[in-house]
Design a protein around this motif. Structure first.
Motif, PDB file in Angstrom:
ATOM      1  N   TYR A 103       0.858  -1.118  -0.117  1.00  0.00           N
ATOM      2  CA  TYR A 103      -0.079   0.062   0.018  1.00  0.00           C
ATOM      3  C   TYR A 103       0.758   1.320  -0.078  1.00  0.00           C
ATOM      4  O   TYR A 103       1.940   1.227   0.619  1.00  0.00           O
ATOM      5  CB  TYR A 103      -0.965  -0.072   1.267  1.00  0.00           C
ATOM      6  N   LYS A 104       0.459   2.373  -0.756  1.00  0.00           N
ATOM      7  CA  LYS A 104       0.732   3.824  -0.632  1.00  0.00           C
ATOM      8  C   LYS A 104       0.051   4.489   0.523  1.00  0.00           C
ATOM      9  O   LYS A 104      -1.264   4.537   0.438  1.00  0.00           O
ATOM     10  CB  LYS A 104       0.928   4.332  -1.791  1.00  0.00           C
ATOM     11  N   VAL A 105       0.653   4.735   1.503  1.00  0.00           N
ATOM     12  CA  VAL A 105      -0.361   5.413   2.599  1.00  0.00           C
ATOM     13  C   VAL A 105       0.310   6.924   2.798  1.00  0.00           C
ATOM     14  O   VAL A 105       1.444   7.209   2.997  1.00  0.00           O
ATOM     15  CB  VAL A 105      -0.020   4.743   3.896  1.00  0.00           C
ATOM     16  N   LEU A 106      -0.648   7.982   2.749  1.00  0.00           N
ATOM     17  CA  LEU A 106      -0.500   9.500   2.677  1.00  0.00           C
ATOM     18  C   LEU A 106      -1.031   9.844   4.025  1.00  0.00           C
ATOM     19  O   LEU A 106      -1.912   9.581   4.617  1.00  0.00           O
ATOM     20  CB  LEU A 106      -0.988  10.098   1.651  1.00  0.00           C
ATOM     21  N   LEU A 160      -4.818  10.285   4.973  1.00  0.00           N
ATOM     22  CA  LEU A 160      -5.398  11.067   4.040  1.00  0.00           C
ATOM     23  C   LEU A 160      -5.513  10.344   2.617  1.00  0.00           C
ATOM     24  O   LEU A 160      -6.567  10.616   2.111  1.00  0.00           O
ATOM     25  CB  LEU A 160      -4.290  12.303   3.974  1.00  0.00           C
ATOM     26  N   LYS A 161      -5.001   9.429   2.417  1.00  0.00           N
ATOM     27  CA  LYS A 161      -5.055   8.688   1.139  1.00  0.00           C
ATOM     28  C   LYS A 161      -4.416   7.530   1.243  1.00  0.00           C
ATOM     29  O   LYS A 161      -3.480   7.325   1.869  1.00  0.00           O
ATOM     30  CB  LYS A 161      -4.324   9.606   0.059  1.00  0.00           C
ATOM     31  N   LEU A 162      -5.214   6.392   0.807  1.00  0.00           N
ATOM     32  CA  LEU A 162      -4.796   4.926   1.091  1.00  0.00           C
ATOM     33  C   LEU A 162      -4.752   4.161  -0.368  1.00  0.00           C
ATOM     34  O   LEU A 162      -6.338   4.288  -1.068  1.00  0.00           O
ATOM     35  CB  LEU A 162      -5.359   4.244   2.206  1.00  0.00           C
ATOM     36  N   LYS A 163      -4.046   3.664  -0.965  1.00  0.00           N
ATOM     37  CA  LYS A 163      -4.000   2.970  -2.078  1.00  0.00           C
ATOM     38  C   LYS A 163      -3.420   1.625  -2.309  1.00  0.00           C
ATOM     39  O   LYS A 163      -2.064   1.576  -1.737  1.00  0.00           O
ATOM     40  CB  LYS A 163      -3.482   3.812  -3.206  1.00  0.00           C
ATOM     41  N   ARG A 164      -3.962   0.483  -2.600  1.00  0.00           N
ATOM     42  CA  ARG A 164      -3.080  -0.641  -2.714  1.00  0.00           C
ATOM     43  C   ARG A 164      -2.626  -0.885  -4.033  1.00  0.00           C
ATOM     44  O   ARG A 164      -3.252  -0.520  -5.136  1.00  0.00           O
ATOM     45  CB  ARG A 164      -4.014  -1.903  -2.645  1.00  0.00           C
ATOM     46  N   ILE A 165      -1.365  -1.073  -4.081  1.00  0.00           N
ATOM     47  CA  ILE A 165      -0.605  -0.992  -5.408  1.00  0.00           C
ATOM     48  C   ILE A 165       0.061  -2.373  -5.772  1.00  0.00           C
ATOM     49  O   ILE A 165       0.440  -2.736  -7.016  1.00  0.00           O
ATOM     50  CB  ILE A 165       0.646  -0.172  -5.285  1.00  0.00           C
ATOM     51  N   LYS A 166      -0.188  -3.228  -4.900  1.00  0.00           N
ATOM     52  CA  LYS A 166       0.275  -4.614  -5.136  1.00  0.00           C
ATOM     53  C   LYS A 166      -0.354  -5.908  -4.345  1.00  0.00           C
ATOM     54  O   LYS A 166      -0.699  -5.718  -3.224  1.00  0.00           O
ATOM     55  CB  LYS A 166       1.875  -4.714  -4.823  1.00  0.00           C
ATOM     56  N   TYR A 216       3.373  16.403   4.676  1.00  0.00           N
ATOM     57  CA  TYR A 216       2.804  15.141   4.897  1.00  0.00           C
ATOM     58  C   TYR A 216       4.108  14.235   4.479  1.00  0.00           C
ATOM     59  O   TYR A 216       5.105  14.365   4.061  1.00  0.00           O
ATOM     60  CB  TYR A 216       1.715  14.794   3.912  1.00  0.00           C
ATOM     61  N   SER A 217       3.644  12.813   5.061  1.00  0.00           N
ATOM     62  CA  SER A 217       4.550  11.605   4.516  1.00  0.00           C
ATOM     63  C   SER A 217       3.820  10.680   3.600  1.00  0.00           C
ATOM     64  O   SER A 217       2.839  10.453   4.145  1.00  0.00           O
ATOM     65  CB  SER A 217       5.215  11.025   5.948  1.00  0.00           C
ATOM     66  N   GLU A 218       4.409  10.082   2.759  1.00  0.00           N
ATOM     67  CA  GLU A 218       3.921   8.911   2.008  1.00  0.00           C
ATOM     68  C   GLU A 218       4.806   7.712   2.250  1.00  0.00           C
ATOM     69  O   GLU A 218       6.055   7.644   2.060  1.00  0.00           O
ATOM     70  CB  GLU A 218       3.891   9.132   0.514  1.00  0.00           C
ATOM     71  N   ILE A 219       4.094   6.833   3.019  1.00  0.00           N
ATOM     72  CA  ILE A 219       4.925   5.276   3.063  1.00  0.00           C
ATOM     73  C   ILE A 219       4.198   4.306   2.520  1.00  0.00           C
ATOM     74  O   ILE A 219       2.949   4.028   2.180  1.00  0.00           O
ATOM     75  CB  ILE A 219       4.455   5.036   4.616  1.00  0.00           C
TER      76      ILE A 219
END
Length: 247
Positions: free
Chosen positions: A140-143, A209-215, A182-185
């Motif tokens: 996941y990409k997590v902002l 603030l934002k969450l996306k599954r990328i794999k 912000y930080s993106e982890i």
């Protein structure tokens, strides 16, 4: 003969868990009789009632023999469900007119989370993907709403106690970037507790603030780059995945 739960899952009436819950709660009938056992066996002559509709087993049984697999890019604002009694958009709205087979989703992404999902009618494969012993990783990409510090990253890597008193398995931190204030982890986990990523960061005092599954397992978001994109996996891609499960 085929198990009631298995039959309904394979023809796309919901996930294994959803259907199991419906049966146990007395919301499924076979030949007019309420059935509460998911393992109840049905035959071609039977008529099943679910969601206020009747399903003739004989007319649908052929659909349980052909398996299909689709990757989709779920946008924000869609439920990981096939139906919603509150009228919100669901995956069914996303795939309407694009996927002819009856499919269900493997795992979930919450309403405000976007990213990669798998749709299929292969219940056995879905169970393999979701079973904890296989440790299928999801990335996941997590902002988050502020810069994250090294100490908190180490806590994530060692497991953290979230709401309900559950301690998560260690997360793998792939990348950390500053995005203004912000930080993106980018991180990977192999669990699938409800809202787990959001609860992990909440426990550390961060808002997601934002969450996306990328794999998801061997698949990446690059295969369905844009929100709403759908890709049907071919036989070679499916075989590659089955080999991945064995590795």
């Amino acid at each position: 003969m085929i198990k009631l739960q298995t039959f309904l899952q394979k023809i796309g009436e919901g996930s294994r868990r959803e259907i199991g819950n419906l049966i146990v709660s007395g919301k499924v009938k076979v030949n007019g009789e309420v059935i509460r056992e998911p393992w109840f066996k049905v035959v071609e002559e039977d008529i099943i009632e679910i969601y206020d509709k009747k399903i003739h087993v004989k007319e649908k049984i052929h659909e349980t023999d052909v398996y299909v697999y689709y990757l989709i890019h779920k946008p924000v604002g869609y439920l990981s469900a096939l139906k919603d009694d509150r009228g919100r958009k669901t995956i069914s709205d996303l795939i309407k007119g694009k996927i002819k087979e009856h499919v269900f989703h493997v795992g979930r992404l919450d309403y405000n989370t976007s990213g990669l999902m798998l749709l299929t009618n292969d219940g056995d494969l879905a169970n393999l993907l979701l079973h904890p012993k296989h440790k299928i990783y999801k990335t996941y990409k997590v902002l988050v709403n502020k810069h994250i510090n090294k100490k908190d990253l180490e806590i994530l890597e060692n497991g953290i106690v979230i709401e309900g008193g559950y301690k998560t398995q260690p997360a793998t931190i792939e990348k950390v970037q500053k995005k203004g204030k912000y930080s993106e982890i980018t991180l990977s986990i192999h669990e699938g507790k409800k809202r787990q990523i959001r609860l992990m960061f909440k426990a550390l005092g961060y808002d997601v603030l934002k969450l996306k599954r990328i794999k998801f397992g061997p698949w990446t978001i690059d295969e369905v780059r844009n929100p709403g994109d759908i890709k049907k996996l071919n036989s070679k891609e499916v075989e590659k995945f089955k080999q991945y499960l064995k590795s």
